[in-house]
Design a protein around this motif. Structure first.
Motif, PDB file in Angstrom:
ATOM      1  N   GLY A 246      -8.736  16.543  12.175  1.00 42.81           N
ATOM      2  CA  GLY A 246      -7.346  16.716  12.579  1.00 42.81           C
ATOM      3  C   GLY A 246      -7.203  17.763  13.669  1.00 42.81           C
ATOM      4  N   TYR A 247      -6.323  17.496  14.602  1.00 44.52           N
ATOM      5  CA  TYR A 247      -6.062  18.429  15.698  1.00 44.52           C
ATOM      6  C   TYR A 247      -4.555  18.535  15.931  1.00 44.52           C
ATOM      7  CZ  TYR A 247     -10.998  18.095  17.088  1.00 44.52           C
ATOM      8  OH  TYR A 247     -12.363  18.150  17.112  1.00 44.52           O
ATOM      9  N   TYR A 248      -4.155  19.667  16.478  1.00 47.40           N
ATOM     10  CA  TYR A 248      -2.825  19.809  17.067  1.00 47.40           C
ATOM     11  C   TYR A 248      -3.034  19.779  18.576  1.00 47.40           C
ATOM     12  CZ  TYR A 248      -1.037  21.212  12.499  1.00 47.40           C
ATOM     13  OH  TYR A 248      -0.681  21.246  11.183  1.00 47.40           O
ATOM     14  N   ASN A 249      -2.362  18.842  19.246  1.00 42.43           N
ATOM     15  CA  ASN A 249      -2.628  18.702  20.674  1.00 42.43           C
ATOM     16  C   ASN A 249      -1.340  18.626  21.498  1.00 42.43           C
ATOM     17  OD1 ASN A 249      -2.300  15.899  19.586  1.00 42.43           O
ATOM     18  ND2 ASN A 249      -2.452  15.410  21.754  1.00 42.43           N
ATOM     19  N   CYS A 250      -1.458  19.026  22.750  1.00 42.53           N
ATOM     20  CA  CYS A 250      -0.372  18.915  23.726  1.00 42.53           C
ATOM     21  C   CYS A 250      -0.668  17.711  24.602  1.00 42.53           C
ATOM     22  CB  CYS A 250      -0.253  20.175  24.573  1.00 42.53           C
ATOM     23  SG  CYS A 250       0.963  20.048  25.910  1.00 42.53           S
ATOM     24  N   GLU A 251       0.212  16.702  24.610  1.00 46.39           N
ATOM     25  CA  GLU A 251      -0.033  15.489  25.373  1.00 46.39           C
ATOM     26  C   GLU A 251       0.025  15.735  26.873  1.00 46.39           C
ATOM     27  OE1 GLU A 251       2.541  12.408  24.131  1.00 46.39           O
ATOM     28  OE2 GLU A 251       1.650  12.219  22.130  1.00 46.39           O
ATOM     29  N   THR A 252       0.752  16.784  27.275  1.00 52.92           N
ATOM     30  CA  THR A 252       0.886  17.065  28.702  1.00 52.92           C
ATOM     31  C   THR A 252      -0.363  17.737  29.266  1.00 52.92           C
ATOM     32  OG1 THR A 252       3.278  17.306  28.445  1.00 52.92           O
ATOM     33  CG2 THR A 252       2.301  18.204  30.455  1.00 52.92           C
ATOM     34  N   CYS A 253      -0.824  18.767  28.594  1.00 49.80           N
ATOM     35  CA  CYS A 253      -1.955  19.562  29.108  1.00 49.80           C
ATOM     36  C   CYS A 253      -3.290  19.166  28.499  1.00 49.80           C
ATOM     37  CB  CYS A 253      -1.704  21.047  28.837  1.00 49.80           C
ATOM     38  SG  CYS A 253      -0.162  21.670  29.535  1.00 49.80           S
ATOM     39  N   LYS A 254      -3.268  18.254  27.529  1.00 52.33           N
ATOM     40  CA  LYS A 254      -4.494  17.868  26.814  1.00 52.33           C
ATOM     41  C   LYS A 254      -5.167  19.083  26.173  1.00 52.33           C
ATOM     42  CE  LYS A 254      -5.270  13.877  29.792  1.00 52.33           C
ATOM     43  NZ  LYS A 254      -6.188  13.160  30.701  1.00 52.33           N
ATOM     44  N   TYR A 255      -4.318  19.919  25.603  1.00 52.86           N
ATOM     45  CA  TYR A 255      -4.771  21.149  24.958  1.00 52.86           C
ATOM     46  C   TYR A 255      -4.886  20.891  23.458  1.00 52.86           C
ATOM     47  CZ  TYR A 255      -4.545  26.031  23.369  1.00 52.86           C
ATOM     48  OH  TYR A 255      -4.785  27.235  22.766  1.00 52.86           O
ATOM     49  N   TYR A 256      -6.040  21.225  22.847  1.00 53.85           N
ATOM     50  CA  TYR A 256      -6.298  20.918  21.444  1.00 53.85           C
ATOM     51  C   TYR A 256      -6.565  22.179  20.626  1.00 53.85           C
ATOM     52  CZ  TYR A 256      -6.841  15.951  22.631  1.00 53.85           C
ATOM     53  OH  TYR A 256      -6.628  14.677  23.047  1.00 53.85           O
ATOM     54  N   LEU A 257      -6.123  22.115  19.361  1.00 53.55           N
ATOM     55  CA  LEU A 257      -6.459  23.142  18.377  1.00 53.55           C
ATOM     56  C   LEU A 257      -6.908  22.442  17.100  1.00 53.55           C
ATOM     57  CD1 LEU A 257      -3.482  25.680  18.730  1.00 53.55           C
ATOM     58  CD2 LEU A 257      -5.833  26.013  19.503  1.00 53.55           C
ATOM     59  N   ARG A 258      -8.018  22.884  16.516  1.00 53.91           N
ATOM     60  CA  ARG A 258      -8.479  22.304  15.257  1.00 53.91           C
ATOM     61  C   ARG A 258      -7.456  22.554  14.162  1.00 53.91           C
ATOM     62  NH1 ARG A 258     -14.122  21.315  14.124  1.00 53.91           N
ATOM     63  NH2 ARG A 258     -13.507  21.470  11.925  1.00 53.91           N
ATOM     64  N   GLN A 259      -7.103  21.492  13.428  1.00 50.85           N
ATOM     65  CA  GLN A 259      -6.092  21.611  12.386  1.00 50.85           C
ATOM     66  C   GLN A 259      -6.508  22.585  11.291  1.00 50.85           C
ATOM     67  OE1 GLN A 259      -5.640  18.147   9.964  1.00 50.85           O
ATOM     68  NE2 GLN A 259      -3.736  18.832   9.014  1.00 50.85           N
ATOM     69  N   ASP A 260      -7.722  22.448  10.804  1.00 48.73           N
ATOM     70  CA  ASP A 260      -8.150  23.285   9.686  1.00 48.73           C
ATOM     71  C   ASP A 260      -8.195  24.768  10.072  1.00 48.73           C
ATOM     72  OD1 ASP A 260     -10.192  22.897  11.450  1.00 48.73           O
ATOM     73  OD2 ASP A 260     -11.732  22.466   9.945  1.00 48.73           O
ATOM     74  N   LYS A 261      -8.674  25.058  11.291  1.00 47.49           N
ATOM     75  CA  LYS A 261      -8.802  26.461  11.702  1.00 47.49           C
ATOM     76  C   LYS A 261      -7.441  27.125  11.906  1.00 47.49           C
ATOM     77  CE  LYS A 261     -13.374  26.044  13.819  1.00 47.49           C
ATOM     78  NZ  LYS A 261     -14.188  26.229  15.053  1.00 47.49           N
ATOM     79  N   VAL A 262      -6.543  26.429  12.615  1.00 49.89           N
ATOM     80  CA  VAL A 262      -5.251  27.038  12.913  1.00 49.89           C
ATOM     81  C   VAL A 262      -4.410  27.169  11.648  1.00 49.89           C
ATOM     82  CG1 VAL A 262      -4.016  24.888  13.480  1.00 49.89           C
ATOM     83  CG2 VAL A 262      -3.320  27.026  14.539  1.00 49.89           C
ATOM     84  N   GLU A 263      -4.531  26.209  10.737  1.00 51.46           N
ATOM     85  CA  GLU A 263      -3.755  26.286   9.493  1.00 51.46           C
ATOM     86  C   GLU A 263      -4.292  27.399   8.591  1.00 51.46           C
ATOM     87  OE1 GLU A 263      -3.582  22.461   7.676  1.00 51.46           O
ATOM     88  OE2 GLU A 263      -2.222  21.620   9.193  1.00 51.46           O
ATOM     89  N   ASP A 264      -5.616  27.606   8.599  1.00 49.35           N
ATOM     90  CA  ASP A 264      -6.190  28.709   7.819  1.00 49.35           C
ATOM     91  C   ASP A 264      -5.696  30.054   8.350  1.00 49.35           C
ATOM     92  OD1 ASP A 264      -7.536  26.972   6.216  1.00 49.35           O
ATOM     93  OD2 ASP A 264      -9.468  27.138   7.272  1.00 49.35           O
ATOM     94  N   ILE A 265      -5.621  30.178   9.677  1.00 56.62           N
ATOM     95  CA  ILE A 265      -5.150  31.436  10.280  1.00 56.62           C
ATOM     96  C   ILE A 265      -3.705  31.696   9.908  1.00 56.62           C
ATOM     97  CG2 ILE A 265      -4.635  32.571  12.471  1.00 56.62           C
ATOM     98  CD1 ILE A 265      -7.036  31.110  13.671  1.00 56.62           C
ATOM     99  N   VAL A 266      -2.879  30.662   9.995  1.00 59.23           N
ATOM    100  CA  VAL A 266      -1.453  30.813   9.682  1.00 59.23           C
ATOM    101  C   VAL A 266      -1.265  31.148   8.214  1.00 59.23           C
ATOM    102  CG1 VAL A 266       0.758  29.605   9.553  1.00 59.23           C
ATOM    103  CG2 VAL A 266      -0.688  29.336  11.565  1.00 59.23           C
ATOM    104  N   MET A 267      -2.009  30.472   7.328  1.00 56.94           N
ATOM    105  CA  MET A 267      -1.886  30.734   5.892  1.00 56.94           C
ATOM    106  C   MET A 267      -2.301  32.170   5.568  1.00 56.94           C
ATOM    107  SD  MET A 267      -0.604  28.299   4.154  1.00 56.94           S
ATOM    108  CE  MET A 267      -1.109  28.845   2.537  1.00 56.94           C
ATOM    109  N   GLU A 268      -3.343  32.638   6.222  1.00 57.89           N
ATOM    110  CA  GLU A 268      -3.801  34.006   5.974  1.00 57.89           C
ATOM    111  C   GLU A 268      -2.761  35.016   6.437  1.00 57.89           C
ATOM    112  OE1 GLU A 268      -6.373  36.621   4.288  1.00 57.89           O
ATOM    113  OE2 GLU A 268      -6.530  34.411   4.328  1.00 57.89           O
ATOM    114  N   MET A 269      -2.122  34.736   7.574  1.00 57.65           N
ATOM    115  CA  MET A 269      -1.076  35.623   8.079  1.00 57.65           C
ATOM    116  C   MET A 269       0.138  35.625   7.160  1.00 57.65           C
ATOM    117  SD  MET A 269      -1.198  34.844  12.187  1.00 57.65           S
ATOM    118  CE  MET A 269       0.180  35.975  12.486  1.00 57.65           C
ATOM    119  N   VAL A 270       0.469  34.456   6.630  1.00 60.29           N
ATOM    120  CA  VAL A 270       1.617  34.372   5.714  1.00 60.29           C
ATOM    121  C   VAL A 270       1.341  35.150   4.435  1.00 60.29           C
ATOM    122  CG1 VAL A 270       2.955  32.800   4.252  1.00 60.29           C
ATOM    123  CG2 VAL A 270       2.454  32.178   6.628  1.00 60.29           C
TER     124      VAL A 270
END
Length: 335
Positions: A246-270
């Motif tokens: 899973g990825y979070y991506n920007c269709e305009t810039c073709k910029y990708y973020l791994r779903q598992d990594k970014v969600e782990d970071i957000v959960m840890e911050m929360v």
């Protein structure tokens, strides 16, 4: 009215509308079909006239549909705007004027580009953007969208197969393929059948992928902002060698973020962020308000879409009843 058939072509509708007129003390009079003074006999005669009118309408409708089906099987065009890549040409057949499709060489270049780019795994949004930038337009004179792109990719007319009766009366939903009517003769193709079939296979695979994506929850979708263009990122699943990621991506810039990594970071911050009861309550209120507002918007869009589909269905019904005109054609194009 000139005749009762001009007031309504359906007995049930006629009864309803006449009741409304009677409640408002309005008398309905047919100029060409005067009724006798006897109330009982006039009601009977009026009902007979309406029944005969409805029978005639149904017979005309069947005859019109039958003639249009035969016309389509012979490879002639039944009316309306031609598909992108074709022009309409009038010919005489057995003393009758018929309409056939001929390739528009300029638009055919656009169609071939669409099929070729799609097979080469180019994103639909990129294909649409390139078409619009080069000045290409749909048959309605509008810019391309992913919806108009998809309607081209699934149309068998581009490999030379003319098909009639593909869509339901609403104009937006495809009928079962068993109800389609194929022309006995082929027309000149814009793309090879092999290319068309390859596109259909890609579309089918992407449909299955999208269905699997719906089962995956991207709870940060729309909340993460692209650092390059400022647009929100959307969830997307990519499959490589039987492994789905899973990825979070920007269709305009073709910029990708791994779903598992970014969600782990957000959960840890929360988890590490202290939250008061007041803050949690305000967050709950915000989420509730956000959900309600979007639900209302979706319902409104569904309602507007239903109205447009109903209008298109009414116009198609009018065509089947033999009332095709330039005004109906222009109205259909607007919708």
């Amino acid at each position: 009215v000139w005749a009762y058939s001009r007031f309504s072509r359906n007995r049930r509708d006629s009864i309803v509308y006449k009741s409304i007129l009677e409640m408002n003390k309005v008398e309905l009079i047919s100029i060409t079909e005067p009724m006798p003074d006897d109330d009982i006999f006039s009601v009977l005669l009026e009902a007979i006239i309406e029944a005969l009118d409805e029978v005639q309408v149904r017979r005309t409708r069947k005859d019109t549909v039958r003639q249009m089906n035969q016309n389509a099987k012979r490879g002639y065009w039944n009316g309306g705007n031609p598909p992108l890549g074709f022009n309409l040409t009038k010919i005489m057949v057995d003393g009758k004027e018929r309409t056939i499709l001929e390739i528009n060489q300029v638009e055919a270049i656009w169609v071939r580009k669409i099929f070729t780019d799609y097979v080469n795994q180019k994103r639909s949004a990129d294909i649409v953007a390139e078409l619009n930038q080069m000045g290409a337009r749909t048959k309605a004179g509008k810019e391309f969208t992913t919806t108009s792109l998809y309607s081209i990719l699934i149309n068998p007319i581009y490999f030379g197969k003319l098909v009639w009766n593909r869509y339901a009366k609403s104009g937006s939903k495809l009928k079962e393929e068993s109800k389609w009517i194929y022309a006995d003769r082929t027309i000149e193709a814009i793309v090879p059948m092999e290319l068309f079939n390859t596109v259909q296979a890609i579309l089918a695979e992407r449909k299955r992928t999208n269905q699997r994506n719906r089962n995956n929850t991207y709870w940060l979708s729309g909340l993460i902002i692209c650092e390059h263009c400022g647009k929100p990122l959307a969830g997307h699943t990519i499959k490589r060698k039987q492994l789905k990621t899973g990825y979070y991506n920007c269709e305009t810039c073709k910029y990708y973020l791994r779903q598992d990594k970014v969600e782990d970071i957000v959960m840890e911050m929360v988890k590490n962020t202290p939250m008061s009861k007041a803050y949690i309550k305000s967050l709950q209120n915000f989420l509730q308000s956000f959900t309600e507002n979007h639900t209302v918007s979706i319902k409104q869009y569904d309602k507007e879409l239903l109205q447009v589909e109903k209008k298109i269905g009414n116009i198609r019904q009018a065509i089947e009843d033999g009332m095709y005109s330039r005004e109906l054609k222009e109205r259909m194009e607007e919708l």
